[in-house]
Scaffold this active site. Structure first.
Site, PDB file in Angstrom:
ATOM      1  N   LYS A  52      -4.046  -2.419  -0.593  1.00  0.00           N
ATOM      2  CA  LYS A  52      -3.432  -3.603  -1.206  1.00  0.00           C
ATOM      3  C   LYS A  52      -4.465  -4.312  -2.093  1.00  0.00           C
ATOM      4  CE  LYS A  52      -0.181  -3.899   2.565  1.00  0.00           C
ATOM      5  NZ  LYS A  52       0.165  -4.419   3.891  1.00  0.00           N
ATOM      6  N   GLN A  96      -1.067  -8.941   8.152  1.00  0.00           N
ATOM      7  CA  GLN A  96      -0.953  -7.492   8.381  1.00  0.00           C
ATOM      8  C   GLN A  96      -0.473  -7.221   9.814  1.00  0.00           C
ATOM      9  OE1 GLN A  96      -1.411  -4.983   6.014  1.00  0.00           O
ATOM     10  NE2 GLN A  96      -0.590  -3.686   7.625  1.00  0.00           N
ATOM     11  N   ASP A 119       5.868 -10.576   1.938  1.00  0.00           N
ATOM     12  CA  ASP A 119       6.333  -9.427   2.727  1.00  0.00           C
ATOM     13  C   ASP A 119       7.836  -9.528   2.998  1.00  0.00           C
ATOM     14  OD1 ASP A 119       4.831  -7.247   3.380  1.00  0.00           O
ATOM     15  OD2 ASP A 119       3.802  -8.179   5.084  1.00  0.00           O
TER      16      ASP A 119
END
Ligand code: NAD
Length: 281
Positions: A52, A96, A119
């Protein structure tokens, strides 16, 4: 032989478009920023976070990874999220997953301001998707739909079968396909006679987490087969689909690696840029 849904090529094309958008924000003095929170030292998570960061670098998006120790408390994690919520340079916040077992994932995700939830896991964004409204769409499902559309797979009126019902892949991809007028079936670990469902699918999405789980006899000839799985077998990454056999039956197939994973990162970049563009308006 199936047509390959080439995530690498589609991602390269998309990244070129995103680069221009990142540059435009830069030129306007409002560069986009993404903050990733990584708790503990799960090796797979380290790889994802690194990828990322690389994608941000490629586009010129400001990125920062906050590495918190394994024994971080819920309070500490949430206070870190709060700080980022208030930081105007940060347009996207990503926690994460998975978090270490002692932490409450849902409570942490709920602390992210929905407009910074790149997300798309916040209940507000999930609810917007569920009710067919505009919100931040989770990256992997968004990438899957992008791949299908770019490849020209017909969706409206078709049978779509999703294997897997997780909040991050199975459920949201099913909702996206429903919004595209597919007739959607969700299959899961308790589904009886799985093959009877999968063999009806014009679009088959495998998000199971079991290597080569989908075999050729489970696939309708000509179907579009999307492999979401990331499984490590003998040091190699393999998907949930037995690619070698299924590509002989399917009409379209996405490989692993070089398929959905690539699109997921692209969509994360797009969600971050969209958040920055909204803020800049
Ligand atoms: P998960 O473990 O949360 O969900 C797996 C799903 O598979 C469950 O809903 C379960 O009901 C179903 N399942 C398990 N055994 C089954 C069986 N025998 N028959 C039918 N269904 C069964 O996993 P997830 O987070 O949804 O991820 C799924 C896979 O996708 C994993 O391999 C993960 O690493 C991968 N993944 C890839 C990306 C990407 O960017 N490519 C993103 C997220 C997840």
């Amino acid at each position: 032989m199936a047509i390959l849904m080439d995530g690498k090529a589609l991602a390269a094309e998309k990244m070129a478009e995103l680069k221009k958008r990142a540059q435009a924000l830069h030129d306007a003095g409002r560069p986009a920023g993404l903050s990733v929170i990584l708790v503990g030292d799960d090796p797979a998570s380290q790889v994802y976070v690194r990828n990322k960061g690389k994608a941000c670098e490629e586009l010129g998006i400001y990125s920062q990874t906050l590495r918190l120790p394994e024994n971080t408390t819920q309070e500490e994690l949430e206070s870190c999220i709060e700080t980022l919520n208030r930081d105007d340079r940060v347009h996207g916040i990503l926690v994460q997953l998975p978090l270490p077992g002692h932490l409450n994932e849902a409570a942490a995700l709920a602390r992210i301001r929905p407009e910074k939830d790149v997300d798309g896991f916040h209940v507000e964004n999930a609810g917007l998707l569920f009710t067919g409204q505009e919100g931040v769409v989770a990256c992997t499902p968004k990438g899957i739909l992008y791949m299908l559309k770019k490849t020209g797979v017909p969706l409206s009126g078709r049978e779509a079968v999703v294997i897997g019902r997780s909040n991050i892949v199975g459920k949201p991809v099913g909702m996206l396909l429903l919004n595209e007028n597919c007739t959607v079936t969700f299959c899961h670990s308790r589904t009886a006679d799985l093959s009877s469902h999968t063999r009806r699918a014009d679009i088959l999405v495998a998000a199971v987490g079991k290597p080569r789980f989908v075999t050729a006899d489970m696939v309708k000839p000509g179907a579009a087969v999307i492999d979401v799985g990331i499984n490590r077998v003998d040091g190699k990454v393999v998907g949930d689909v037995d690619f070698e056999q299924v590509e002989k039956v399917a009409g379209y197939i996405s490989p692993v690696p070089g398929g959905v994973g690539r699109m997921t990162i692209c969509m994360l970049m797009e969600n971050t840029l969209e958040a920055a563009e909204r803020k800049a308006k």
